[in-house]
Design an enzyme around this catalytic site. Structure first.
Site, PDB file in Angstrom:
ATOM      1  N   GLU A  32       0.847  -1.189   0.000  1.00 24.38           N
ATOM      2  CA  GLU A  32       0.000   0.000   0.000  1.00 24.38           C
ATOM      3  C   GLU A  32       0.883   1.239   0.000  1.00 24.38           C
ATOM      4  O   GLU A  32       1.943   1.262   0.626  1.00 24.38           O
ATOM      5  CB  GLU A  32      -0.878  -0.030   1.256  1.00 24.38           C
ATOM      6  CG  GLU A  32      -1.782   1.178   1.426  1.00 24.38           C
ATOM      7  CD  GLU A  32      -2.444   1.200   2.804  1.00 24.38           C
ATOM      8  OE1 GLU A  32      -3.588   1.661   2.892  1.00 24.38           O
ATOM      9  OE2 GLU A  32      -1.797   0.761   3.781  1.00 24.38           O
ATOM     10  N   LYS A  36      -9.825   0.271  -2.024  1.00 24.13           N
ATOM     11  CA  LYS A  36     -10.000  -0.088  -0.616  1.00 24.13           C
ATOM     12  C   LYS A  36     -11.406   0.296  -0.149  1.00 24.13           C
ATOM     13  O   LYS A  36     -11.864   1.419  -0.371  1.00 24.13           O
ATOM     14  CB  LYS A  36      -8.937   0.628   0.225  1.00 24.13           C
ATOM     15  CG  LYS A  36      -8.889   0.236   1.684  1.00 24.13           C
ATOM     16  CD  LYS A  36      -7.740   0.963   2.379  1.00 24.13           C
ATOM     17  CE  LYS A  36      -7.603   0.602   3.843  1.00 24.13           C
ATOM     18  NZ  LYS A  36      -6.484   1.326   4.490  1.00 24.13           N
ATOM     19  N   CYS A  55      -4.330  -3.408   4.126  1.00 17.98           N
ATOM     20  CA  CYS A  55      -3.918  -2.912   5.436  1.00 17.98           C
ATOM     21  C   CYS A  55      -5.008  -3.033   6.491  1.00 17.98           C
ATOM     22  O   CYS A  55      -5.261  -4.108   7.012  1.00 17.98           O
ATOM     23  CB  CYS A  55      -3.440  -1.462   5.293  1.00 17.98           C
ATOM     24  SG  CYS A  55      -2.476  -0.871   6.728  1.00 17.98           S
TER      25      CYS A  55
END
Length: 535
Positions: free
Chosen positions: A293, A352, A404
């Site tokens: 990321e 995301k 994440c």
């Protein structure tokens, strides 16, 4: 020492304004201190330490403190237990921004533990109380994972069990069942000890109570043993060779965001170094490469120089790269994974979906701005949420993506597997949190997810610790922190679904219903008791 006064008739009277006797003062202080210390003990059971078993005595002690108390005492002791646990666990949230956000987060999250404490105290007088109490803890975690601001599941008991004997239960019912088993075992341990003391003192205990205590202690261990066959690292759909790139960053902390071009160059350079090793025959050529990321916070769709750097790295290594980028599209800011082919360029994207409050978007922006306008500068523009599960098809291999923060959320990982993922990647950026325990806590989450869904999990991180995790939760390779490195390995692909994958949220719902049933029973019993006392 009791303070007295002499009345006019010569008799001694107790002064109502005198200090409370020392014993009474200690009787109030010691449980409070014990609750906080037991919370610290629970924290010590979490990574990077491998003392997972300490969670059991922590909950045994918590049960000892709460059993037989009123709900108000349970509320207070639960809050102190939550503070003892969460204050050290989440200290990384204040690494760069100071103690304010850290303390505010802990104050809110510990309130959920306080409510659980009140509930545990209420059900502690019921037959089979360890069952109701452990289910209440799971219900508290379920609430924390959803509110406020879409929840914060960090600190789920399951995430401290990556090295423990209970881990196979993740494949049975996910993090709710794994965490429930640990808590139940802890409460069962206390009940066995309590009944043992009672037996020694009176020479007799009620058989049903003894049976329930032993069952609460031993059933989680027996269940974990029975679940072992669900844990496997055998390939079902062949294997694939993956490369994980950790490019590192020039400096840790929030200043990471001002180093965007350097971070991109670092990841390209490490990829080109890997390409040279492949050409020299030192390592096998991977089928694809995974970047973390924020490895390109410069939008490659809008900036030709960034596009050229990524394209050159892909051509050098000769295989597709999954790049973590920050992209603006249709006025929206997106945290995006981009599959970059060495010939065709960008082919697939994943945006995301579970974005981080106060990190990627600012809740209550107008209210916060009215208090202090400088606070809103931390997140100048809110990121937008993606809507579709992330599964890249890379040469016939289905790679699920959970970026994440998403690794902490059950649904965000599971639906990549139900959407066909044969392995999972968790690209992350931990540079903001320096050398704190955050990266180890997050790595443990990925290990639990590997067992939960029986998938290889790769963890490419900007600054460490990057890792390759087998479907049985074993780490086979990992990097250090704040070093540039690459990991190359042949890993198994799997397509079968564990019971946890198939059942999804159902085990959690069942445990929440059990908690509600126990709490309802306790409330009803209390009402009946008060009515009987009024007669």
């Amino acid at each position: 020492m009791t303070v007295t006064a002499t009345s006019v008739d010569g008799s001694d009277q107790v002064n109502p304004l005198a200090p409370a006797p020392r014993r009474a003062w200690l009787a109030r202080l010691l449980p409070a201190l014990a609750a906080a210390l037991l919370g610290v003990l629970l924290y010590v059971s979490f990574p990077p330490r491998t003392l997972w078993w300490l969670a059991v005595p922590a909950f045994a002690g918590f049960g000892r403190l709460l059993r037989g108390r009123g709900w108000k005492a349970g509320l207070g002791l639960g809050y102190l237990f939550g503070l003892g646990f969460l204050l050290p666990l989440l200290v990384w949230t204040g690494v760069e921004v100071g103690p304010g956000p850290w303390l505010a987060l802990v104050v809110i999250e510990a309130a959920f533990v306080a409510l659980v404490g009140a509930g545990v105290a209420a059900v502690s007088r019921l037959p089979g109380w360890p069952l109701w109490a452990a289910a209440l803890w799971t219900a508290g975690e379920a609430a924390r994972a959803r509110v406020p601001f879409s929840g914060f599941p960090w600190g789920k008991i399951a995430f401290g069990q990556a090295d423990g004997v209970f881990l196979p239960l993740a494949a049975v019912g996910g993090t709710p069942v794994l965490g429930f088993a640990v808590v139940l075992c802890g409460f069962g341990l206390y009940e066995v000890v309590r009944l043992g003391v009672e037996l020694r003192r009176t020479g007799a205990v009620r058989r049903p109570a003894a049976a329930v205590a032993l069952l609460a202690l031993l059933a989680p261990l027996a269940g974990a043993l029975a679940a072992r066959p669900l844990v496997s690292d055998k390939a079902e759909d062949g294997t694939v060779t993956v490369a994980v790139i950790q490019g590192n960053v020039p400096r840790a902390g929030l200043d990471f965001n001002s180093q965007r071009r350097a971070v991109l160059d670092y990841h390209a350079r490490e990829t080109e170094r890997l390409a040279a090793e492949i050409k020299a025959g030192k390592v096998d050529r991977p089928d694809f490469v995974l970047w973390p990321e924020n490895s390109s916070d410069i939008d490659p769709f809008a900036n030709a120089d960034a596009r050229e750097v990524i394209d050159a790295a892909a051509k050098a290594v000769g295989v597709p790269i999954s790049v973590g980028g920050v992209v603006k599209r249709d006025g929206k800011l997106l945290n995006e994974q981009i599959l970059w082919d060495p010939v065709q360029g960008p082919l697939q994207t994943y945006d995301k979906r579970q974005i981080q409050p106060f990190g990627e978007y600012l809740p209550l922006r107008s209210l916060i701005g009215s208090i202090n306008s400088e606070w809103t500068s931390m997140v100048r523009q809110d990121f937008s949420r993606g809507t579709e599960p992330g599964v890249f098809d890379i040469g016939g291999t289905k790679v699920g993506l959970a970026t994440c923060y998403e690794a902490a959320f059950d649904w965000a990982v599971r639906d990549t597997v139900t959407d066909g993922a044969q392995m999972i990647s968790v690209p992350s950026n931990n540079a903001t949190f320096d050398r704190s325990e955050m990266t180890y806590q997050q790595l443990a989450m990925s290990r639990v997810r590997a067992v939960e869904h029986s998938r290889t999990v790769t963890v490419p991180v900007t600054s460490g610790v990057s890792a390759i995790i087998m479907p049985d939760g074993t780490i086979t390779q990992k990097t250090g922190m704040f070093v540039a490195d690459s990991l190359v390995q042949e890993v198994p692909l799997r397509s079968s679904e564990t019971p946890a994958t198939k059942l999804g949220i159902l085990p959690e719902i069942a445990l929440v219903l059990i908690a509600a049933g126990g709490l309802g029973w306790a409330i009803a019993a209390g009402v009946r008791g008060r009515r009987a006392g009024d007669v």
